[in-house]
Design an enzyme around this catalytic site. Structure first.
Site, mmCIF file in Angstrom:
data_model
loop_
_atom_site.group_PDB
_atom_site.id
_atom_site.type_symbol
_atom_site.label_atom_id
_atom_site.label_comp_id
_atom_site.label_asym_id
_atom_site.label_seq_id
_atom_site.Cartn_x
_atom_site.Cartn_y
_atom_site.Cartn_z
ATOM 1 N N GLU A 81 0.751 -1.275 -0.062
ATOM 2 C CA GLU A 81 -0.223 0.015 -0.356
ATOM 3 C C GLU A 81 0.563 1.038 0.182
ATOM 4 O O GLU A 81 0.474 2.312 -0.464
ATOM 5 C CB GLU A 81 -1.057 -0.330 1.063
ATOM 6 N N PHE A 131 -10.852 -6.196 14.763
ATOM 7 C CA PHE A 131 -10.144 -6.552 13.149
ATOM 8 C C PHE A 131 -9.382 -5.974 12.543
ATOM 9 O O PHE A 131 -10.755 -5.268 12.315
ATOM 10 C CB PHE A 131 -10.541 -8.492 12.765
ATOM 11 N N GLN A 132 -8.228 -5.442 12.406
ATOM 12 C CA GLN A 132 -7.941 -4.687 11.241
ATOM 13 C C GLN A 132 -9.031 -3.060 12.062
ATOM 14 O O GLN A 132 -8.483 -2.342 10.800
ATOM 15 C CB GLN A 132 -8.104 -5.044 9.917
ATOM 16 N N LYS A 154 -16.917 -0.197 6.566
ATOM 17 C CA LYS A 154 -17.195 -0.878 5.843
ATOM 18 C C LYS A 154 -18.691 -1.133 5.717
ATOM 19 O O LYS A 154 -19.694 -1.179 4.541
ATOM 20 C CB LYS A 154 -16.983 -2.991 6.081
ATOM 21 N N MET A 198 24.417 8.053 0.737
ATOM 22 C CA MET A 198 23.993 8.774 1.625
ATOM 23 C C MET A 198 24.581 9.075 3.265
ATOM 24 O O MET A 198 25.228 10.118 3.674
ATOM 25 C CB MET A 198 23.021 10.735 1.338
#
Lengths: 585, 186
Positions: A72, A134-135, A184, A493
């Protein structure tokens, strides 16, 4: 299945929807898609998951393309690359919880570089919000500091107006990322769809038209100056004002220096373009900053990498600062004449107020301070590929017209210093946030947004290993992207800083990696390794002739440094030069 | 020079607004002395009073950053001179019989009210400037303060003019620039 309801024409016209007189009963998922269509979205970058399954259920019927990425975070950066290449807002979507948190770096990147972006995230079902479901994460809470604004949508009826507002906020004023979090439950619920034509947000009124009094003060300061400089920033491109800017520069005859993100807003090949300023800017540019008596900053925010130590910044200059964000005026640098407004509008108002001039003595003074030693040194090619040469060969092969994306670090600075950007919106780099892994996903977004342009991703071997999983996306979309890995086997760097400022204590910077030719083979694409200077040009030409992604491994001198460099905390005039490039004066 | 500034911030009454304001102050390293939030005279608009300590240019930056929040409609810096700034304090003081009269006398001097009493304590409510409340507490300290709550300041400009939003629209009326140079851009 959608039910169509005919409404009296009076109501329909006041609804102002472009979808005719019908208002349809649609699911929240369909409403989300229709809203994105109404915004003219043609591509979204995303990744499905539990909370957005109903949204993804509607995607096959949507009038835009979804690009499935492999992580993502790279969806957000692909959206950013798309936005920077096209000038249109980039759109990404992800599921709740880890999907949403993975977007955070991309949002922060877009926030710091003022890139218009809209992120749609799924949230857990409403009854579970706040119960550590959940999530579940509080993504609006998490992204508060890294978005221009964000929303947790509470009712299905609010989806369309919220998306409308999100696009408006993302693209107007000082652009930035906006996140819309949709539970949702709302994707499944139905509502009458109509897309609003206006946004009423009384707390948001960006000032694009400047105050004429301030414009005249700016003009007076310009008229009085003998050694003026223009500091050109990203804002000029964001306001699509490159033409106005060019007119203004040619009229006033004032030499132009660039911030990292300002590169491309005015042709670097123009006689009045001096080059990049700041930590890895050109010596004559930083010298000019030190000597100028007027600094006109158009659309840049006085970032610390550009200014160096603020106490030593442009000490003799009166400072005129044009910015659409009032909070930038006086934030980092004292400002004598603040002008709030859109760069294009300010330049249009300012142009009639200034006179045609030339500053021969001043430009001669600057030119005399160019680091000739470096220019000469570049003509002598060592056997192993010099990073400058790689960058210049890519520029030459593409006639300077390619889109170039980078990560952050040495390869980014080499590219910024030596590509020679003559066109706007072709230089796509992570400036403010300095995000490793940015180059490949942003190239994906850029290529999808501008399939007509050649796209090069110039990446370090460290950053490449952060986002190389996106090779799969390149293959899946058959994107014609040339990936040039500038491979020194170090996190270059950081190693350079350890070399220069930490007694060569190389702590955790040696980084191995896969055989890139074999990696390319594993993805079914062409891999090319370049170990010698003479191979650079043919390799670039070969890559350009191949349709589809090409992975190039430029093996360079492991301890090559970026020169010059302003040490951290020092003023821009206290640049360090490599001995062979040191000025002979 | 750092000094105390009292900012009146009018915001849309949306969920999460307080969080946005406080989060902004924290991440920009602005110190909040006190913050109060409540309704204003206009429906849908809440009024915050923020007391911050900083240099003029720092506080100006606070105002500009606050304006970047979508819910913020107006920010006004009320200077001490032309504003009334008061807070409310409730103090539960240990009050044995032999001290009771003395405590009541102190309360009277500060126009404080006794709102509850028990054989061993008095609950005193006082309204006034921060200094005045500080002084009251100094006087009461010797008797034993068992519990204390202070609201933080609420403030309002003196005079007939109101800190309000005209025509229901936000006003970004000033763009003042730090370091005292240049002026207002309306």
């Amino acid at each position: 299945m959608s039910v169509t309801e005919k409404l009296p024409s009076a109501t329909a016209s006041s609804a102002g929807a472009s979808h005719g007189v019908e208002r349809q009963l649609l699911s929240g998922a369909e409403i989300t898609c229709r809203s994105l269509e109404a915004e003219g979205v043609t591509t979204v970058f995303g990744y499905p998951g539990g909370a957005v399954i109903p949204l993804y259920d509607a995607l096959p019927r949507a009038g835009f393309k979804h690009v499935l990425v492999r992580f993502e975070q790279w969806a957000a950066l692909a959206a950013e690359g798309y936005a920077r290449a096209t000038g249109k807002p980039g759109v990404c979507m992800a599921t709740s919880g880890p999907g949403a948190t993975n977007l955070v770096t991309g949002l922060a990147d877009a926030m710091l570089d003022s890139v218009p972006m809209v992120a749609i995230t799924g949230q857990v079902v409403q009854p579970l919000i706040g119960r550590d479901a959940f999530q579940e994460v509080d993504i609006t809470g998490i992204t508060l500091p890294v978005t221009k604004h964000n929303y947790l949508v509470q009712r299905v009826e609010d989806i369309a107006p919220t998306i409308k507002e999100a696009f408006y906020l993302a693209t107007s004023g000082r652009p930035g990322p906006v996140l819309v979090d949709i539970p949702k439950t709302l994707f499944i619920q139905k509502a009458l769809y109509s897309y609003p034509s206006t946004v009423g947000r009384r707390g948001y009124q960006p000032t694009s038209t400047p105050n004429m009094r301030q414009v005249r003060l700016a003009a007076e300061s310009i008229a009085r100056a003998e050694r003026p400089l223009i500091m050109a920033g990203h804002g000029i491109m964001l306001s699509e004002a490159t033409e106005e800017f060019r007119q203004f520069v040619e009229m006033t005859g004032i030499p132009v220096i660039f911030t990292l993100l300002g590169l491309g807003c005015f042709p670097e090949s123009h006689p009045l373009a001096l080059g990049m300023m700041g930590m890895h800017g050109h010596k004559h540019v930083n010298d000019a900053l030190d000597e100028c008596d007027l600094l006109l900053n158009v659309g840049a925010r006085f970032d610390d990498r550009a200014t160096g130590n603020v106490n030593g910044f442009a000490p003799k200059a009166k400072i005129v600062h044009v910015d659409i964000d009032p909070a930038e005026l006086g934030k980092n640098i004292r400002t004598d004449v603040p002008v709030v407004g859109d760069a294009g509008e300010v330049l249009r108002q300012l142009l009639p107020e200034v006179e045609q001039r030339r500053y021969q003595a001043w430009t001669d003074w600057i030119e005399a301070r160019r680091n000739i030693a470096l220019e000469v040194a570049l003509e002598h090619q060592p056997e192993s590929p010099e990073p400058y040469t790689i960058v210049r060969e890519i520029a030459a092969a593409s006639n300077g017209e390619a889109i170039v994306t980078t990560d952050v670090g040495q390869h980014q600075m080499w590219t910024a210093q030596y590509f020679g950007f003559d066109h706007p919106d072709r230089w796509i780099t992570s400036g403010g946030l300095g995000t490793m892994g940015f180059g490949l996903p942003s190239a994906i977004g850029a290529k999808i947004g501008r399939p007509d342009l050649e796209v090069w991703a110039v990446i370090g071997d460290g950053g490449f290993q952060m986002s190389m999983n996106e090779l799969a996306t390149c293959v899946q979309e058959n994107l014609d992207i040339n990936i040039a890995v500038i491979n020194n086997g170090y996190l270059g760097m950081v190693r350079q800083w350890q070399d220069l400022f930490h007694e060569k204590n190389y702590s955790e910077v040696r980084i191995g990696g896969p055989n890139l030719e074999k990696l390319a083979e594993a993805y079914g694409i062409t891999g090319i390794t370049v170990r010698r200077t003479v191979e650079i040009r043919p390799a670039i030409e070969r890559a350009r002739s191949i349709r589809g992604p090409v992975l190039m491994d430029f093996v360079i001198e492991p301890e090559a440094n970026v020169w010059p460099i302003v040490p951290p905390g020092a003023s821009n005039t206290e640049m360090m030069h490599e001995r062979r490039f040191a000025d002979t004066e | 020079m750092k000094k105390r500034h009292t900012l009146v911030v009018l915001v849309e009454d949306h969920p999460g607004v307080l969080n946005r304001v406080v989060s902004l102050m924290r991440r920009r390293s602005f110190n909040i002395d006190s913050i109060t939030v409540g309704h204003s005279e206009q429906p849908g608009v809440s009024r915050m009073t923020l007391v911050v300590v900083g240099r003029d240019d720092e506080v100006e930056q606070v105002g500009k950053q606050l304006y970047k929040l979508m819910e913020v409609l107006k920010v006004q810096d009320l200077t001490e001179a032309n504003a009334v700034s008061h807070e409310l304090a409730m103090v539960k003081v240990a009050a044995k019989a032999q001290h009771r009269a003395e405590i009541l006398q102190v309360a009277q001097i500060f126009d404080a009210k006794v709102v509850d009493a028990t054989p061993s304590s008095l609950l005193i409510e006082a309204v006034g400037s921060e200094d005045r409340i500080d002084n009251l507490l100094t006087m009461l300290k010797g008797f034993g303060i068992r519990e204390l709550v202070r609201t933080g300041a609420v403030a309002m400009a003196r005079g007939a003019q109101a800190t309000a939003i005209k025509d229901g629209r936000a006003e970004r009326e000033t763009v003042i620039v730090a370091n005292g140079s240049a002026g207002m851009a309306t």
